[in-house]
Design a protein around this motif. Structure first.
Motif, PDB file in Angstrom:
ATOM      1  N   MET A 134      -6.383  -8.787  10.421  1.00 31.70           N
ATOM      2  CA  MET A 134      -6.101  -7.463  10.980  1.00 31.70           C
ATOM      3  C   MET A 134      -4.819  -6.889  10.373  1.00 31.70           C
ATOM      4  O   MET A 134      -3.822  -7.600  10.220  1.00 31.70           O
ATOM      5  N   VAL A 135      -4.844  -5.617  10.028  1.00 35.53           N
ATOM      6  CA  VAL A 135      -3.643  -4.917   9.593  1.00 35.53           C
ATOM      7  C   VAL A 135      -2.831  -4.585  10.846  1.00 35.53           C
ATOM      8  O   VAL A 135      -3.263  -3.789  11.681  1.00 35.53           O
ATOM      9  N   THR A 136      -1.674  -5.213  10.999  1.00 34.23           N
ATOM     10  CA  THR A 136      -0.885  -5.074  12.213  1.00 34.23           C
ATOM     11  C   THR A 136       0.099  -3.907  12.104  1.00 34.23           C
ATOM     12  O   THR A 136       0.289  -3.319  11.036  1.00 34.23           O
ATOM     13  N   ALA A 137       0.757  -3.616  13.226  1.00 29.69           N
ATOM     14  CA  ALA A 137       1.784  -2.565  13.228  1.00 29.69           C
ATOM     15  C   ALA A 137       2.915  -2.916  12.268  1.00 29.69           C
ATOM     16  O   ALA A 137       3.442  -2.042  11.562  1.00 29.69           O
ATOM     17  N   ASP A 138       3.312  -4.186  12.223  1.00 31.78           N
ATOM     18  CA  ASP A 138       4.352  -4.615  11.285  1.00 31.78           C
ATOM     19  C   ASP A 138       3.896  -4.438   9.839  1.00 31.78           C
ATOM     20  O   ASP A 138       4.679  -4.012   8.972  1.00 31.78           O
ATOM     21  N   ASP A 139       2.639  -4.773   9.581  1.00 31.48           N
ATOM     22  CA  ASP A 139       2.090  -4.569   8.236  1.00 31.48           C
ATOM     23  C   ASP A 139       2.174  -3.097   7.846  1.00 31.48           C
ATOM     24  O   ASP A 139       2.580  -2.751   6.725  1.00 31.48           O
ATOM     25  N   LEU A 140       1.777  -2.231   8.758  1.00 31.53           N
ATOM     26  CA  LEU A 140       1.767  -0.799   8.457  1.00 31.53           C
ATOM     27  C   LEU A 140       3.175  -0.254   8.214  1.00 31.53           C
ATOM     28  O   LEU A 140       3.368   0.597   7.350  1.00 31.53           O
ATOM     29  N   ARG A 141       4.138  -0.765   8.967  1.00 33.76           N
ATOM     30  CA  ARG A 141       5.513  -0.328   8.729  1.00 33.76           C
ATOM     31  C   ARG A 141       5.976  -0.727   7.333  1.00 33.76           C
ATOM     32  O   ARG A 141       6.605   0.073   6.618  1.00 33.76           O
ATOM     33  N   ALA A 142       5.654  -1.959   6.935  1.00 33.20           N
ATOM     34  CA  ALA A 142       6.035  -2.415   5.597  1.00 33.20           C
ATOM     35  C   ALA A 142       5.313  -1.614   4.520  1.00 33.20           C
ATOM     36  O   ALA A 142       5.905  -1.236   3.496  1.00 33.20           O
ATOM     37  N   GLY A 148       4.484   2.475  -5.045  1.00 35.71           N
ATOM     38  CA  GLY A 148       4.320   1.929  -6.390  1.00 35.71           C
ATOM     39  C   GLY A 148       3.884   0.475  -6.380  1.00 35.71           C
ATOM     40  O   GLY A 148       3.109   0.054  -5.514  1.00 35.71           O
ATOM     41  N   PRO A 149       4.385  -0.336  -7.318  1.00 35.50           N
ATOM     42  CA  PRO A 149       3.963  -1.740  -7.418  1.00 35.50           C
ATOM     43  C   PRO A 149       4.213  -2.546  -6.155  1.00 35.50           C
ATOM     44  O   PRO A 149       3.431  -3.443  -5.828  1.00 35.50           O
ATOM     45  N   ALA A 150       5.292  -2.244  -5.420  1.00 32.54           N
ATOM     46  CA  ALA A 150       5.572  -2.966  -4.175  1.00 32.54           C
ATOM     47  C   ALA A 150       4.465  -2.713  -3.147  1.00 32.54           C
ATOM     48  O   ALA A 150       4.010  -3.633  -2.457  1.00 32.54           O
ATOM     49  N   PHE A 151       4.029  -1.463  -3.051  1.00 30.35           N
ATOM     50  CA  PHE A 151       2.915  -1.140  -2.157  1.00 30.35           C
ATOM     51  C   PHE A 151       1.642  -1.825  -2.637  1.00 30.35           C
ATOM     52  O   PHE A 151       0.885  -2.379  -1.828  1.00 30.35           O
ATOM     53  N   ASP A 152       1.392  -1.779  -3.937  1.00 25.03           N
ATOM     54  CA  ASP A 152       0.166  -2.362  -4.475  1.00 25.03           C
ATOM     55  C   ASP A 152       0.058  -3.837  -4.124  1.00 25.03           C
ATOM     56  O   ASP A 152      -1.020  -4.335  -3.770  1.00 25.03           O
ATOM     57  N   GLN A 153       1.174  -4.548  -4.199  1.00 27.68           N
ATOM     58  CA  GLN A 153       1.174  -5.977  -3.878  1.00 27.68           C
ATOM     59  C   GLN A 153       0.840  -6.190  -2.396  1.00 27.68           C
ATOM     60  O   GLN A 153       0.055  -7.084  -2.053  1.00 27.68           O
ATOM     61  N   LEU A 154       1.430  -5.370  -1.531  1.00 25.19           N
ATOM     62  CA  LEU A 154       1.129  -5.471  -0.109  1.00 25.19           C
ATOM     63  C   LEU A 154      -0.321  -5.091   0.187  1.00 25.19           C
ATOM     64  O   LEU A 154      -0.977  -5.702   1.038  1.00 25.19           O
ATOM     65  N   PHE A 155      -0.808  -4.076  -0.512  1.00 23.78           N
ATOM     66  CA  PHE A 155      -2.203  -3.669  -0.345  1.00 23.78           C
ATOM     67  C   PHE A 155      -3.132  -4.832  -0.661  1.00 23.78           C
ATOM     68  O   PHE A 155      -4.043  -5.152   0.117  1.00 23.78           O
ATOM     69  N   VAL A 156      -2.921  -5.463  -1.793  1.00 29.29           N
ATOM     70  CA  VAL A 156      -3.786  -6.564  -2.222  1.00 29.29           C
ATOM     71  C   VAL A 156      -3.731  -7.711  -1.212  1.00 29.29           C
ATOM     72  O   VAL A 156      -4.763  -8.280  -0.833  1.00 29.29           O
ATOM     73  N   SER A 157      -2.529  -8.040  -0.740  1.00 33.88           N
ATOM     74  CA  SER A 157      -2.382  -9.142   0.206  1.00 33.88           C
ATOM     75  C   SER A 157      -3.097  -8.855   1.523  1.00 33.88           C
ATOM     76  O   SER A 157      -3.863  -9.690   2.031  1.00 33.88           O
ATOM     77  N   ASN A 158      -2.870  -7.657   2.080  1.00 33.09           N
ATOM     78  CA  ASN A 158      -3.515  -7.301   3.345  1.00 33.09           C
ATOM     79  C   ASN A 158      -5.025  -7.157   3.191  1.00 33.09           C
ATOM     80  O   ASN A 158      -5.778  -7.593   4.073  1.00 33.09           O
ATOM     81  N   MET A 159      -5.460  -6.562   2.107  1.00 36.53           N
ATOM     82  CA  MET A 159      -6.887  -6.377   1.898  1.00 36.53           C
ATOM     83  C   MET A 159      -7.588  -7.720   1.702  1.00 36.53           C
ATOM     84  O   MET A 159      -8.686  -7.939   2.240  1.00 36.53           O
TER      85      MET A 159
END
Length: 208
Positions: A134-142, A148-159
């Motif tokens: 589940m994508v949590t509230a903490d995940d969404l805040r991060a 850019g690349p920092a978001f892309d890395q988080l996207f891949v991890s959460n997805m």
């Protein structure tokens, strides 16, 4: 049956459904001990059915628990896919977010239709729960704070967490569910998630 007992029953069923399946992420799996924090289980549907234990037709409690959990997981993932175009310049990430978003909206239509078939009213059984995948509230805040690349890395991890966990859940309900329409949708979700995981792996390939 009181709402607290129904909530505890649902979470017990989910613990069985998730047995051996929660190791893919670091978010806690639901279990019977979470019953006190659970919102009430499915309320009476239009035909007066009393929730998971009284679902109509061939639906067993595992079918209902899986459907409710999948709705919660898909809804939270749409928050990620809807956010992605604003946070990334990567066309591959943006394209996957669009594809997953379209797919999940279709899934949600099917899942909600299954609850109606079972005469179980839709309610958010997992509000406030941080479930595996589940994508949590903490995940969404991060995610919102990154770009850019920092978001892309988080996207891949959460997805990846979401796709892997919902794949496991689909495989579990194919074995434990009793309603043919549930098992058919689970089979389709298994196929889709496998393809999406391959797509995600390709996004991580160097020099793509």
């Amino acid at each position: 049956m009181t709402s607290t007992v129904r909530g505890a029953l649902l979470l017990t069923l989910l613990a069985v459904l998730l047995g051996g399946c929660a190791g893919g992420g670091d978010k806690p799996a639901a279990g019977p001990g979470a019953g006190a924090a659970a919102s009430p289980s499915a309320t009476a549907g239009p035909a007066g059915a009393p929730g998971a234990a009284g679902a109509a037709g061939n639906f067993n409690p595992t079918d209902i628990a899986w459907t409710q959990l999948m709705i919660a997981l898909d809804e939270k993932t749409l928050l990620l896919t809807d956010l992605t175009p604003k946070q990334t310049s990567d066309t591959g990430i943006r394209g996957m977010a669009d594809q997953v978003g379209t797919n999940h909206r279709g899934e949600l239509t099917g899942l909600r239709d299954l609850l109606r078939q079972a005469s179980v009213a839709e309610s958010n059984e997992h509000e406030g729960h941080d479930m595996p995948g589940m994508v949590t509230a903490d995940d969404l805040r991060a995610l919102t704070a990154a770009s850019g690349p920092a978001f892309d890395q988080l996207f891949v991890s959460n997805m990846r967490d979401h796709l892997e966990q919902t794949l496991r859940l689909a495989q579990a309900v194919e074995k434990s569910g009793s309603e043919p329409n549930i098992r058919a949708l689970a089979t389709e979700i298994e196929r889709t998630r496998t393809a999406q995981l391959d797509q995600l792996t390709a996004l991580e390939s160097p020099g793509r």
